[in-house]
Design a protein around this motif. Structure first.
Motif, PDB file in Angstrom:
ATOM      1  N   THR A 173     -10.068 -12.807   2.636  1.00 24.67           N
ATOM      2  CA  THR A 173      -8.727 -12.592   3.167  1.00 24.67           C
ATOM      3  C   THR A 173      -8.220 -11.205   2.810  1.00 24.67           C
ATOM      4  O   THR A 173      -8.229 -10.817   1.632  1.00 24.67           O
ATOM      5  CB  THR A 173      -7.749 -13.638   2.590  1.00 24.67           C
ATOM      6  OG1 THR A 173      -8.234 -14.957   2.863  1.00 24.67           O
ATOM      7  CG2 THR A 173      -6.363 -13.470   3.189  1.00 24.67           C
ATOM      8  N   SER A 174      -7.774 -10.464   3.810  1.00 23.88           N
ATOM      9  CA  SER A 174      -7.085  -9.195   3.579  1.00 23.88           C
ATOM     10  C   SER A 174      -5.589  -9.410   3.746  1.00 23.88           C
ATOM     11  O   SER A 174      -5.150  -9.953   4.763  1.00 23.88           O
ATOM     12  CB  SER A 174      -7.556  -8.119   4.572  1.00 23.88           C
ATOM     13  OG  SER A 174      -8.836  -7.640   4.238  1.00 23.88           O
ATOM     14  N   VAL A 175      -4.823  -8.991   2.753  1.00 23.46           N
ATOM     15  CA  VAL A 175      -3.370  -9.111   2.797  1.00 23.46           C
ATOM     16  C   VAL A 175      -2.791  -7.703   2.932  1.00 23.46           C
ATOM     17  O   VAL A 175      -3.087  -6.826   2.120  1.00 23.46           O
ATOM     18  CB  VAL A 175      -2.820  -9.799   1.537  1.00 23.46           C
ATOM     19  CG1 VAL A 175      -1.298  -9.931   1.616  1.00 23.46           C
ATOM     20  CG2 VAL A 175      -3.472 -11.171   1.354  1.00 23.46           C
ATOM     21  N   HIS A 176      -1.969  -7.513   3.965  1.00 27.33           N
ATOM     22  CA  HIS A 176      -1.399  -6.198   4.260  1.00 27.33           C
ATOM     23  C   HIS A 176       0.123  -6.265   4.103  1.00 27.33           C
ATOM     24  O   HIS A 176       0.848  -6.473   5.080  1.00 27.33           O
ATOM     25  CB  HIS A 176      -1.757  -5.773   5.679  1.00 27.33           C
ATOM     26  CG  HIS A 176      -3.224  -5.570   5.914  1.00 27.33           C
ATOM     27  ND1 HIS A 176      -3.843  -4.350   5.783  1.00 27.33           N
ATOM     28  CD2 HIS A 176      -4.192  -6.449   6.263  1.00 27.33           C
ATOM     29  CE1 HIS A 176      -5.124  -4.469   6.051  1.00 27.33           C
ATOM     30  NE2 HIS A 176      -5.363  -5.742   6.338  1.00 27.33           N
ATOM     31  N   PRO A 177       0.620  -6.068   2.881  1.00 25.33           N
ATOM     32  CA  PRO A 177       2.076  -6.079   2.709  1.00 25.33           C
ATOM     33  C   PRO A 177       2.689  -4.756   3.154  1.00 25.33           C
ATOM     34  O   PRO A 177       2.042  -3.703   3.125  1.00 25.33           O
ATOM     35  CB  PRO A 177       2.256  -6.262   1.195  1.00 25.33           C
ATOM     36  CG  PRO A 177       0.894  -6.431   0.619  1.00 25.33           C
ATOM     37  CD  PRO A 177      -0.073  -5.893   1.614  1.00 25.33           C
ATOM     38  N   GLY A 178       3.959  -4.826   3.508  1.00 23.64           N
ATOM     39  CA  GLY A 178       4.738  -3.606   3.639  1.00 23.64           C
ATOM     40  C   GLY A 178       5.082  -3.091   2.254  1.00 23.64           C
ATOM     41  O   GLY A 178       4.491  -3.508   1.254  1.00 23.64           O
ATOM     42  N   ARG A 179       6.050  -2.234   2.183  1.00 23.54           N
ATOM     43  CA  ARG A 179       6.408  -1.645   0.902  1.00 23.54           C
ATOM     44  C   ARG A 179       6.966  -2.685  -0.063  1.00 23.54           C
ATOM     45  O   ARG A 179       7.796  -3.504   0.303  1.00 23.54           O
ATOM     46  CB  ARG A 179       7.418  -0.522   1.102  1.00 23.54           C
ATOM     47  CG  ARG A 179       6.836   0.692   1.834  1.00 23.54           C
ATOM     48  CD  ARG A 179       7.792   1.856   1.791  1.00 23.54           C
ATOM     49  NE  ARG A 179       7.160   3.082   2.281  1.00 23.54           N
ATOM     50  CZ  ARG A 179       7.620   4.294   2.024  1.00 23.54           C
ATOM     51  NH1 ARG A 179       8.715   4.460   1.309  1.00 23.54           N
ATOM     52  NH2 ARG A 179       7.000   5.355   2.495  1.00 23.54           N
ATOM     53  N   ILE A 180       6.487  -2.626  -1.312  1.00 22.71           N
ATOM     54  CA  ILE A 180       6.854  -3.584  -2.350  1.00 22.71           C
ATOM     55  C   ILE A 180       7.634  -2.867  -3.440  1.00 22.71           C
ATOM     56  O   ILE A 180       7.353  -1.708  -3.773  1.00 22.71           O
ATOM     57  CB  ILE A 180       5.597  -4.245  -2.959  1.00 22.71           C
ATOM     58  CG1 ILE A 180       4.699  -4.830  -1.863  1.00 22.71           C
ATOM     59  CG2 ILE A 180       5.981  -5.333  -3.949  1.00 22.71           C
ATOM     60  CD1 ILE A 180       3.352  -5.307  -2.372  1.00 22.71           C
ATOM     61  N   ALA A 181       8.591  -3.547  -4.010  1.00 24.08           N
ATOM     62  CA  ALA A 181       9.433  -2.967  -5.068  1.00 24.08           C
ATOM     63  C   ALA A 181       8.665  -2.919  -6.384  1.00 24.08           C
ATOM     64  O   ALA A 181       8.741  -3.823  -7.217  1.00 24.08           O
ATOM     65  CB  ALA A 181      10.714  -3.784  -5.225  1.00 24.08           C
ATOM     66  N   THR A 182       7.877  -1.866  -6.564  1.00 25.74           N
ATOM     67  CA  THR A 182       7.067  -1.671  -7.766  1.00 25.74           C
ATOM     68  C   THR A 182       7.225  -0.233  -8.259  1.00 25.74           C
ATOM     69  O   THR A 182       7.853   0.602  -7.610  1.00 25.74           O
ATOM     70  CB  THR A 182       5.579  -1.925  -7.479  1.00 25.74           C
ATOM     71  OG1 THR A 182       5.136  -0.980  -6.493  1.00 25.74           O
ATOM     72  CG2 THR A 182       5.346  -3.343  -6.968  1.00 25.74           C
ATOM     73  N   GLU A 183       6.612   0.065  -9.401  1.00 23.92           N
ATOM     74  CA  GLU A 183       6.636   1.422  -9.933  1.00 23.92           C
ATOM     75  C   GLU A 183       5.977   2.398  -8.966  1.00 23.92           C
ATOM     76  O   GLU A 183       6.424   3.545  -8.815  1.00 23.92           O
ATOM     77  CB  GLU A 183       5.931   1.470 -11.287  1.00 23.92           C
ATOM     78  CG  GLU A 183       6.665   0.734 -12.402  1.00 23.92           C
ATOM     79  CD  GLU A 183       5.901   0.788 -13.710  1.00 23.92           C
ATOM     80  OE1 GLU A 183       4.985   1.632 -13.836  1.00 23.92           O
ATOM     81  OE2 GLU A 183       6.215  -0.011 -14.608  1.00 23.92           O
ATOM     82  N   MET A 184       4.904   1.966  -8.302  1.00 15.74           N
ATOM     83  CA  MET A 184       4.246   2.826  -7.326  1.00 15.74           C
ATOM     84  C   MET A 184       5.213   3.206  -6.209  1.00 15.74           C
ATOM     85  O   MET A 184       5.233   4.349  -5.735  1.00 15.74           O
ATOM     86  CB  MET A 184       3.015   2.122  -6.744  1.00 15.74           C
ATOM     87  CG  MET A 184       2.218   2.967  -5.758  1.00 15.74           C
ATOM     88  SD  MET A 184       0.851   2.056  -4.971  1.00 15.74           S
ATOM     89  CE  MET A 184      -0.227   1.771  -6.368  1.00 15.74           C
ATOM     90  N   GLN A 185       6.036   2.242  -5.803  1.00 14.82           N
ATOM     91  CA  GLN A 185       7.009   2.518  -4.746  1.00 14.82           C
ATOM     92  C   GLN A 185       8.065   3.511  -5.211  1.00 14.82           C
ATOM     93  O   GLN A 185       8.495   4.394  -4.440  1.00 14.82           O
ATOM     94  CB  GLN A 185       7.689   1.218  -4.318  1.00 14.82           C
ATOM     95  CG  GLN A 185       8.432   1.314  -3.013  1.00 14.82           C
ATOM     96  CD  GLN A 185       7.494   1.652  -1.870  1.00 14.82           C
ATOM     97  OE1 GLN A 185       7.683   2.639  -1.171  1.00 14.82           O
ATOM     98  NE2 GLN A 185       6.460   0.845  -1.696  1.00 14.82           N
ATOM     99  N   GLU A 186       8.484   3.388  -6.449  1.00 20.03           N
ATOM    100  CA  GLU A 186       9.455   4.337  -6.990  1.00 20.03           C
ATOM    101  C   GLU A 186       8.910   5.756  -6.932  1.00 20.03           C
ATOM    102  O   GLU A 186       9.632   6.704  -6.569  1.00 20.03           O
ATOM    103  CB  GLU A 186       9.799   3.960  -8.430  1.00 20.03           C
ATOM    104  CG  GLU A 186      10.604   2.674  -8.575  1.00 20.03           C
ATOM    105  CD  GLU A 186      11.055   2.442  -9.996  1.00 20.03           C
ATOM    106  OE1 GLU A 186      11.684   3.362 -10.575  1.00 20.03           O
ATOM    107  OE2 GLU A 186      10.770   1.365 -10.544  1.00 20.03           O
ATOM    108  N   ASP A 187       7.629   5.924  -7.279  1.00 28.28           N
ATOM    109  CA  ASP A 187       7.015   7.255  -7.244  1.00 28.28           C
ATOM    110  C   ASP A 187       6.963   7.791  -5.813  1.00 28.28           C
ATOM    111  O   ASP A 187       7.212   8.980  -5.576  1.00 28.28           O
ATOM    112  CB  ASP A 187       5.602   7.198  -7.827  1.00 28.28           C
ATOM    113  CG  ASP A 187       5.602   6.916  -9.320  1.00 28.28           C
ATOM    114  OD1 ASP A 187       6.647   7.119  -9.966  1.00 28.28           O
ATOM    115  OD2 ASP A 187       4.550   6.479  -9.839  1.00 28.28           O
TER     116      ASP A 187
END
Length: 231
Positions: A173-187
């Protein structure tokens, strides 16, 4: 490892990479009621804390040392679920990117995934198991400002599709989320020069719930791809 073997006899097993924080820790929380958890990653106090919270076992897997991965996972003879969640991103358009950034991105997001999957194939086959790839919307449409990351996620999608074709006894299974509220997103938002507001993005818990649903789907259901976006 005797306690691990005993636990595995009672519940199906799930290995999660990148579980020290963010989405990985949320996936661990979502699967803890139904699975015995193996948290794979570079040893750290953060990973130990997540393991302690859910009674999980840590496995020393370092994507910076691919040659050592096979030995690290050798004791695992049966594995029901392998979730590839670990990933890195270096924001930058093509002209801004460096070869070192491309190398580091592909090392973790692609080569590390392959290096962990290959030695675990016998254990996954023994369980008729499932491999879940936490991909991205960038693995379907390349994202501006994420050249190396987008390329790595396209490669990850190709590996997942090949694994599905070549290992018919497994669910992939491949899961393709949109943008997630994480530290990576903050950067990434900082790179874009915008203000970060967590509520604008998917929560890690929401994406973890979607992944857990795919993992816990009836055995006759093979979910190839999941695309989830913020409302």
């Amino acid at each position: 490892m005797s306690n691990v073997a005993a636990d595995a006899a009672r519940m199906p097993t799930a290995m999660i990479t990148g579980a020290s924080r963010g989405l990985g820790a949320a996936i661990a929380r979502a699967l803890a009621p139904t699975h015995t958890l193996f948290l794979a990653g570079r040893p750290s106090p953060q990973l130990d804390a997540v393991a302690d919270e859910f009674g999980a076992t840590t496995w020393p897997v370092d994507f910076g040392d691919l040659d050592a991965i096979e030995t690290a996972v050798e004791p695992i003879v049966e594995l029901d679920v392998l979730i590839h969640n670990a990933g890195v991103a270096y924001p930058g358009r093509v002209a801004e990117s460096s070869v070192d950034e491309w190398r580091a991105t592909l090392q973790v997001n692609v080569l590390g995934v392959v290096a962990l999957t290959l030695p675990l194939l016998p254990a996954l086959r023994a369980a008729g198991g499932q491999v879940v790839f936490v991909n991205s919307g960038s693995g379907i449409n390349a994202s501006p400002g994420l050249a190396a990351y987008s390329a790595s996620k396209f490669a990850l999608r190709g590996f997942a599709d090949s694994l599905r074709n070549d290992e018919p006894s497994l669910r992939v299974t491949s899961v393709h989320p949109g943008r997630i509220a994480t530290e990576m997103q903050e950067d990434l938002v900082a790179y874009e020069g915008r203000e970060y507001t967590a509520s604008d993005y998917l929560s890690p818990e929401t994406v973890a719930h979607v992944i857990a649903d795919a993992v816990n789907a009836p055995r006759d259901a093979h979910i190839h791809e999941v695309i989830v976006r913020p409302r």
